[in-house]
Design an enzyme around this catalytic site. Structure first.
Site, PDB file in Angstrom:
ATOM      1  N   ASP A 230     -54.939 -47.339 -38.583  1.00  0.00           N
ATOM      2  CA  ASP A 230     -54.345 -48.530 -37.969  1.00  0.00           C
ATOM      3  C   ASP A 230     -55.242 -48.952 -36.812  1.00  0.00           C
ATOM      4  O   ASP A 230     -56.127 -48.202 -36.388  1.00  0.00           O
ATOM      5  CB  ASP A 230     -52.939 -48.185 -37.447  1.00  0.00           C
ATOM      6  CG  ASP A 230     -52.288 -49.374 -36.741  1.00  0.00           C
ATOM      7  OD1 ASP A 230     -52.309 -50.473 -37.305  1.00  0.00           O
ATOM      8  OD2 ASP A 230     -51.794 -49.208 -35.608  1.00  0.00           O
ATOM      9  N   SER A 231     -54.965 -50.139 -36.274  1.00  0.00           N
ATOM     10  CA  SER A 231     -55.716 -50.597 -35.110  1.00  0.00           C
ATOM     11  C   SER A 231     -55.362 -49.784 -33.863  1.00  0.00           C
ATOM     12  O   SER A 231     -56.103 -49.818 -32.888  1.00  0.00           O
ATOM     13  CB  SER A 231     -55.380 -52.069 -34.852  1.00  0.00           C
ATOM     14  OG  SER A 231     -53.982 -52.223 -34.712  1.00  0.00           O
TER      15      SER A 231
ATOM     16  N   CYS B 194     -52.168 -50.695 -40.957  1.00  0.00           N
ATOM     17  CA  CYS B 194     -52.247 -51.936 -40.183  1.00  0.00           C
ATOM     18  C   CYS B 194     -52.069 -53.139 -41.113  1.00  0.00           C
ATOM     19  O   CYS B 194     -52.837 -53.318 -42.069  1.00  0.00           O
ATOM     20  CB  CYS B 194     -53.619 -52.005 -39.513  1.00  0.00           C
ATOM     21  SG  CYS B 194     -53.862 -53.497 -38.561  1.00  0.00           S
TER      22      CYS B 194
ATOM     23  N   GLU C 103     -45.111 -52.582 -26.975  1.00  0.00           N
ATOM     24  CA  GLU C 103     -45.918 -51.580 -26.267  1.00  0.00           C
ATOM     25  C   GLU C 103     -45.474 -51.437 -24.816  1.00  0.00           C
ATOM     26  O   GLU C 103     -45.643 -50.395 -24.196  1.00  0.00           O
ATOM     27  CB  GLU C 103     -47.409 -51.913 -26.391  1.00  0.00           C
ATOM     28  CG  GLU C 103     -47.844 -51.731 -27.838  1.00  0.00           C
ATOM     29  CD  GLU C 103     -49.343 -51.693 -28.050  1.00  0.00           C
ATOM     30  OE1 GLU C 103     -50.100 -51.706 -27.068  1.00  0.00           O
ATOM     31  OE2 GLU C 103     -49.751 -51.651 -29.236  1.00  0.00           O
TER      32      GLU C 103
ATOM     33  N   CYS D 103     -45.683 -56.221 -39.675  1.00  0.00           N
ATOM     34  CA  CYS D 103     -46.532 -55.715 -38.592  1.00  0.00           C
ATOM     35  C   CYS D 103     -46.014 -54.334 -38.216  1.00  0.00           C
ATOM     36  O   CYS D 103     -44.800 -54.087 -38.227  1.00  0.00           O
ATOM     37  CB  CYS D 103     -46.463 -56.658 -37.392  1.00  0.00           C
ATOM     38  SG  CYS D 103     -47.352 -56.046 -35.946  1.00  0.00           S
TER      39      CYS D 103
ATOM     40  N   HIS E  93     -45.568 -52.868 -35.510  1.00  0.00           N
ATOM     41  CA  HIS E  93     -44.700 -52.727 -34.335  1.00  0.00           C
ATOM     42  C   HIS E  93     -43.262 -53.180 -34.567  1.00  0.00           C
ATOM     43  O   HIS E  93     -42.371 -52.849 -33.802  1.00  0.00           O
ATOM     44  CB  HIS E  93     -45.269 -53.544 -33.175  1.00  0.00           C
ATOM     45  CG  HIS E  93     -46.540 -52.986 -32.606  1.00  0.00           C
ATOM     46  ND1 HIS E  93     -47.659 -52.756 -33.379  1.00  0.00           N
ATOM     47  CD2 HIS E  93     -46.863 -52.633 -31.338  1.00  0.00           C
ATOM     48  CE1 HIS E  93     -48.625 -52.285 -32.605  1.00  0.00           C
ATOM     49  NE2 HIS E  93     -48.171 -52.193 -31.365  1.00  0.00           N
TER      50      HIS E  93
END
Ligand code: DGL
Length: 271
Positions: free
Chosen positions: A10-11, A73, A152, A184, A186
């Protein structure tokens, strides 16, 4: 040396939502996770750059004895699957195809919403993947770039999150969708807020969960599922940078108290 490992990349930390689903579904598998924390976010970068980064992530993971790779990702999965598949000697699961399948299996009205980063939505990868499975589905897409920093920062369950979610999601609600893909890494953390805004009539599709289901299916078909064993499986975590608050944020995503990470150098590591 671990043998027959599942590589996940993932990023950054977001892909830990995918890792968590893989761990809970396949607890006996050895895994290597790579988060490209030095270069995130991928979600607002150009396709060329994300493709180059994704190939380097694959290059790093390929140092291990892989049996499958998960592109956790959504952004990388949207724009780099073709080059990754071309280079990879092992099967690759991308969250976009998994999420699209989940959406097509779930929608009754064939009115599907998709939310993701700017690059994911601009690529139209979810639109294409859903249409490949059912060309009569109507797909409404919306980029929600503020969701990633919001999560985040840990503000995924309060009134700020609700207001931002409402602003992004109201137009989708107006379209009368019955299914919404959380496209996504998140967004699974924002599920309660998104559910509140969308109401109980809209089913939420979690690409992370869907990807873990697909990983299990492929390994089963190939007879490569790890047998049950008593000792805990090997789980390695690599990142390209350890930013401030890393442990706190990573633990929120993984829902565990501590995570041991190692630094990885991946630039120039293309296969
Ligand atoms: N992992 C990215 C995704 O799922 C979100 C974070 C980023 O933009 O790098 O699209």
């Amino acid at each position: 040396m671990m043998e027959g490992v599942i590589g996940i990349f993932d990023s950054g930390v977001g892909g830990l939502t995918v890792a968590k689903e893989v761990f809970s579904r396949l607890p006996y598998e050895d895994t290597v996770y790579l988060g490209d924390t030095a270069r995130l976010p991928y979600g607002n970068k150009s396709e060329e750059t994300v493709r180059r980064f994704a190939l380097e992530c694959l290059g790093f993971l390929s140092r291990f004895d892989l049996k499958l790779v998960v592109v956790a990702c959504n952004t990388a999965s949207s724009v780099a699957m073709d080059v990754l598949q071309e280079k990879s000697p092992v099967p690759i699961v991308g969250v976009v195809n998994s999420g699209a399948l989940g959406a097509v299996e779930t929608t009754k009205t064939k009115q599907v919403g998709v939310i993701g980063t700017k690059t994911t939505i601009a690529s139209r990868a979810y639109f294409d993947a859903i249409h490949r499975l059912d060309d009569s589905a109507t797909v409404f897409e919306r980029a929600c770039p503020l969701f990633v920093p919001l999560v985040e920062e840990g503000w995924y369950a309060d009134e700020v999150a609700y207001l931002i979610a409402k602003r992004y999601l109201d137009p989708l609600l107006d379209r009368g969708i019955d299914t919404l893909v959380l496209g996504c890494t998140h967004y699974p953390l924002l599920k309660p807020v998104i559910r509140e805004v969308m109401g109980s009539g809209v089913k939420l599709i979690d690409s992370a969960y869907q990807a873990a289901v697909e990983v299990e299916q492929i390994l089963k078909e190939q007879g490569e599922l790890s047998p049950k064993r008593k000792e805990s499986s090997g789980r390695l975590f690599f990142v390209t940078d350890i930013p401030h608050d890393f442990n706190k944020v990573a633990c929120t995503f993984l829902d565990q108290e501590h995570i041991d990470v190692q630094l990885a150098e991946i630039e120039g590591l293309e296969l």
